[in-house]
Design a protein around this motif. Structure first.
Motif, PDB file in Angstrom:
ATOM      1  N   GLU A  23       9.083  12.445 -13.856  1.00 59.24           N
ATOM      2  CA  GLU A  23       7.965  11.168 -13.217  1.00 59.24           C
ATOM      3  C   GLU A  23       8.026  11.240 -11.687  1.00 59.24           C
ATOM      4  N   LEU A  24       6.950  10.060 -11.347  1.00 57.97           N
ATOM      5  CA  LEU A  24       6.539  10.245 -10.797  1.00 57.97           C
ATOM      6  C   LEU A  24       6.836   9.162  -9.582  1.00 57.97           C
ATOM      7  N   VAL A  25       7.254   8.423  -8.439  1.00 56.00           N
ATOM      8  CA  VAL A  25       7.973   7.789  -7.441  1.00 56.00           C
ATOM      9  C   VAL A  25       6.627   7.723  -6.355  1.00 56.00           C
ATOM     10  N   LEU A  26       6.857   6.518  -6.269  1.00 57.72           N
ATOM     11  CA  LEU A  26       5.157   5.540  -5.594  1.00 57.72           C
ATOM     12  C   LEU A  26       5.918   5.000  -4.338  1.00 57.72           C
ATOM     13  N   HIS A  27       6.036   4.998  -2.612  1.00 52.95           N
ATOM     14  CA  HIS A  27       6.863   4.507  -2.372  1.00 52.95           C
ATOM     15  C   HIS A  27       5.904   3.353  -1.625  1.00 52.95           C
ATOM     16  N   LEU A  28       5.786   1.896  -1.798  1.00 52.34           N
ATOM     17  CA  LEU A  28       4.764   1.050  -0.908  1.00 52.34           C
ATOM     18  C   LEU A  28       5.363   0.626   0.165  1.00 52.34           C
ATOM     19  N   ASP A  29       4.419   0.786   1.090  1.00 52.21           N
ATOM     20  CA  ASP A  29       5.065  -0.200   2.317  1.00 52.21           C
ATOM     21  C   ASP A  29       4.343  -1.575   2.455  1.00 52.21           C
ATOM     22  N   GLU A  30       4.550  -3.059   3.042  1.00 51.60           N
ATOM     23  CA  GLU A  30       4.460  -3.766   3.114  1.00 51.60           C
ATOM     24  C   GLU A  30       2.804  -3.839   4.015  1.00 51.60           C
ATOM     25  N   ASN A  31       2.044  -5.076   3.579  1.00 55.70           N
ATOM     26  CA  ASN A  31       0.281  -5.045   4.267  1.00 55.70           C
ATOM     27  C   ASN A  31       0.811  -6.115   5.367  1.00 55.70           C
ATOM     28  N   PRO A  32      -0.121  -5.880   6.160  1.00 57.71           N
ATOM     29  CA  PRO A  32       0.107  -7.533   7.218  1.00 57.71           C
ATOM     30  C   PRO A  32      -0.424  -8.774   6.086  1.00 57.71           C
ATOM     31  N   ASP A  33      -0.215  -9.891   7.316  1.00 56.94           N
ATOM     32  CA  ASP A  33      -0.042 -11.097   5.934  1.00 56.94           C
ATOM     33  C   ASP A  33      -1.405 -11.536   6.871  1.00 56.94           C
ATOM     34  N   ILE A  34      -2.476 -12.198   6.232  1.00 56.62           N
ATOM     35  CA  ILE A  34      -3.846 -12.333   6.637  1.00 56.62           C
ATOM     36  C   ILE A  34      -3.540 -13.726   6.994  1.00 56.62           C
ATOM     37  N   LEU A  35      -2.874 -14.475   6.091  1.00 58.76           N
ATOM     38  CA  LEU A  35      -2.982 -16.237   6.896  1.00 58.76           C
ATOM     39  C   LEU A  35      -1.765 -15.439   8.247  1.00 58.76           C
ATOM     40  N   ALA A  36      -0.531 -15.484   8.032  1.00 59.14           N
ATOM     41  CA  ALA A  36       0.532 -15.107   9.050  1.00 59.14           C
ATOM     42  C   ALA A  36      -0.339 -14.917   9.861  1.00 59.14           C
ATOM     43  N   ARG A  91       1.067  -1.049  -0.136  1.00 62.36           N
ATOM     44  CA  ARG A  91      -0.012   0.367  -0.152  1.00 62.36           C
ATOM     45  C   ARG A  91       0.356   1.274   0.055  1.00 62.36           C
ATOM     46  N   PRO A  92       0.345   2.461  -0.752  1.00 64.05           N
ATOM     47  CA  PRO A  92       1.195   3.650  -0.100  1.00 64.05           C
ATOM     48  C   PRO A  92       1.888   3.537   0.700  1.00 64.05           C
ATOM     49  N   GLN A  93       2.782   4.215   1.098  1.00 61.49           N
ATOM     50  CA  GLN A  93       3.154   4.902   2.213  1.00 61.49           C
ATOM     51  C   GLN A  93       2.093   6.416   2.947  1.00 61.49           C
ATOM     52  N   GLU A  94       1.769   7.000   1.799  1.00 59.34           N
ATOM     53  CA  GLU A  94       0.474   8.285   2.131  1.00 59.34           C
ATOM     54  C   GLU A  94      -0.675   8.138   1.041  1.00 59.34           C
ATOM     55  N   VAL A  95      -1.676   8.463   2.116  1.00 61.81           N
ATOM     56  CA  VAL A  95      -2.574   8.537   1.218  1.00 61.81           C
ATOM     57  C   VAL A  95      -3.012   9.790   0.941  1.00 61.81           C
ATOM     58  N   SER A  96      -2.990  10.348  -0.159  1.00 61.50           N
ATOM     59  CA  SER A  96      -3.179  11.939  -0.442  1.00 61.50           C
ATOM     60  C   SER A  96      -4.099  12.023  -0.319  1.00 61.50           C
ATOM     61  N   ALA A  97      -5.035  12.927   0.684  1.00 60.99           N
ATOM     62  CA  ALA A  97      -6.842  13.502   1.515  1.00 60.99           C
ATOM     63  C   ALA A  97      -6.642  14.173  -0.829  1.00 60.99           C
ATOM     64  N   GLN A  98      -6.216  14.767  -1.654  1.00 65.85           N
ATOM     65  CA  GLN A  98      -6.186  15.602  -2.401  1.00 65.85           C
ATOM     66  C   GLN A  98      -5.600  14.656  -3.100  1.00 65.85           C
ATOM     67  N   LYS A  99      -6.691  14.907  -5.224  1.00 66.88           N
ATOM     68  CA  LYS A  99      -6.250  14.475  -6.125  1.00 66.88           C
ATOM     69  C   LYS A  99      -5.164  14.552  -5.861  1.00 66.88           C
ATOM     70  N   LEU A 100      -3.936  13.979  -6.429  1.00 62.60           N
ATOM     71  CA  LEU A 100      -2.356  14.747  -6.588  1.00 62.60           C
ATOM     72  C   LEU A 100      -1.890  15.402  -8.273  1.00 62.60           C
ATOM     73  N   LYS A 101      -1.796  16.153  -8.347  1.00 67.97           N
ATOM     74  CA  LYS A 101      -2.029  17.304  -9.781  1.00 67.97           C
ATOM     75  C   LYS A 101      -0.315  16.604 -10.516  1.00 67.97           C
ATOM     76  N   LYS A 102      -0.455  16.256 -11.813  1.00 66.42           N
ATOM     77  CA  LYS A 102       0.329  15.927 -12.798  1.00 66.42           C
ATOM     78  C   LYS A 102       1.291  16.496 -12.521  1.00 66.42           C
ATOM     79  N   ARG A 103       2.558  16.620 -12.436  1.00 65.48           N
ATOM     80  CA  ARG A 103       3.808  17.489 -12.533  1.00 65.48           C
ATOM     81  C   ARG A 103       4.525  17.346 -14.046  1.00 65.48           C
ATOM     82  N   ASP A 104       3.942  17.886 -15.321  1.00 64.85           N
ATOM     83  CA  ASP A 104       4.842  18.025 -16.516  1.00 64.85           C
ATOM     84  C   ASP A 104       5.951  17.791 -16.149  1.00 64.85           C
ATOM     85  N   GLY A 105       5.685  16.765 -17.375  1.00 62.29           N
ATOM     86  CA  GLY A 105       7.173  15.652 -17.859  1.00 62.29           C
ATOM     87  C   GLY A 105       8.167  14.891 -16.732  1.00 62.29           C
TER      88      GLY A 105
END
Lengths: 231, 231
Positions: free
Chosen positions: B127-140, B111-125
């Motif tokens: 790249e966008l970098v998304l940092h993701l964290d591991e979710n808890p494992d249900i079966l484990a 899941r994304p480390q941060e969830v933006s409360a507002q729609k992220l605006k496109k930044r012209d030209g």
């Protein structure tokens, strides 16, 4: 000319003789064979716009992202796509010789720089970093063509709706933009919606109503603005 | 004991008296109010498993991610969730006192480390970098509990299916894992599917067949393995 005569009898068949292309739904950008980046567009508004254009007498091509919606009756052609790049190609192919293009799809702004052919394996305890590249902009690509259709964009925003919509109208060289606030029960997942339409020197509010009726009102305004600027 | 007597008459009602929890569908991890990371699970297999467990006499709770599927008749309870964290909480609440948990959902690993409360605006030209964290494992999480239900996992893989499935069985301390190859018309978006079931000291292939029949066969094997190891 036939079209002018038809426009002069402006009414229920206000787009008779027109070629109209509508895009609808979300796009999905694959990360690997299983995961993707998507958005919440249900496609309802775009499908309603396509149906309203058919009802107004137009020959309508609908380019649809991944949605589970029935094809409107009387459609000239439906093209199903998945990614923003596929939608870009399908719309440009269909819209280059159209009279009106209405971009109601929520096209993904970004796609993963690399699409893994195999399912990415979870790496224990680590973070994952996704690098995304900007997708080609469909409206900007059409706007850059010398002779292009009447261009209608959508702006779904969570805040500062008017500012972003009017900026997008100018920046992309659109003829009209339909702006709406998402969240609070309006927008993507609701059966009704409200829009504010902006053009270079005017605007009109279309208050909250069922998306089918809102689409009918939008099509009438498109025909009106087309007549004012192009006919 | 009642359950043993019922199991002894092993047949169509092979899970009579059992509390079974099934998870189904994808999870969606929001990036902002509009965009999310999802996966291709349709929920069909999980819903078929829940229906087969009901038909086998069990009291079934179905925890469903965002799908557009009708609730199987005779279900004890359906809990609708969106994110992996919500599914984790709902399953742990329901499954802690259950006899069997079948994890047929395609739970997002990250899941994304941060969830933006507002729609992220496109930044012209850019790249966008998304940092993701591991979710808890249900079966484990369930497996780590002292007294836990009979645990059945799913492994949908594009390659090296047997290796990954058997590794997951051991690593997560499962009682059984149902492995399938995705791609080539099988898996997420198909109406039929094939599974290989693995347990600590055995395996069985369930050849390609409609998901409803495959689910019936899986439930029969779960009842059989439960009887062999727990009863």
């Amino acid at each position: 000319e036939l079209r002018d005569a038809l426009l002069a009898s402006f009414g229920d068949r206000c787009l008779a003789g027109f070629k109209v292309v509508v895009s609808a739904g979300p796009t999905y950008e694959d990360i690997d064979p299983v995961r993707f980046i998507g958005n919440r567009s249900s496609g309802q508004m775009g499908f309603a716009v396509a149906a309203a254009a058919v009802a107004a007498g137009a020959e309508v091509t609908l380019v649809a992202g991944p949605v589970s919606l029935a094809t409107p009756a009387g459609l000239h052609r439906r093209v199903d796509v998945r990614s923003a790049a596929q939608m870009h190609a399908a719309v440009l192919e269909a819209a280059t010789h159209a009279d009106v293009y209405i971009g109601a799809a929520a096209v993904g702004d970004y796609r993963p720089q690399e699409v893994s052919a195999q399912k990415l394996k979870k790496r224990d305890g680590g973070e994952l970093v996704l690098h995304l590249d900007e997708n080609p902009d469909i409206l900007a690509s059409l706007s850059a063509q010398t002779a292009h259709p009447f261009l209608v964009g959508f702006a779904a925003e969570t805040h500062d709706v008017a500012t972003y919509a009017q900026g997008k109208l100018r920046h992309k060289g659109l003829d009209m933009i339909a702006a709406n606030q998402v969240g609070g029960g309006l927008g993507f997942e609701a059966a009704d919606n409200a829009l504010t339409l902006y053009w270079a020197d005017g605007s009109v509010e279309l208050p909250r109503v069922a998306k089918t009726e809102l689409a009918r009102q939008l099509i009438a305004r498109v025909a009106e603005r087309y007549r004012a600027t192009r006919a």
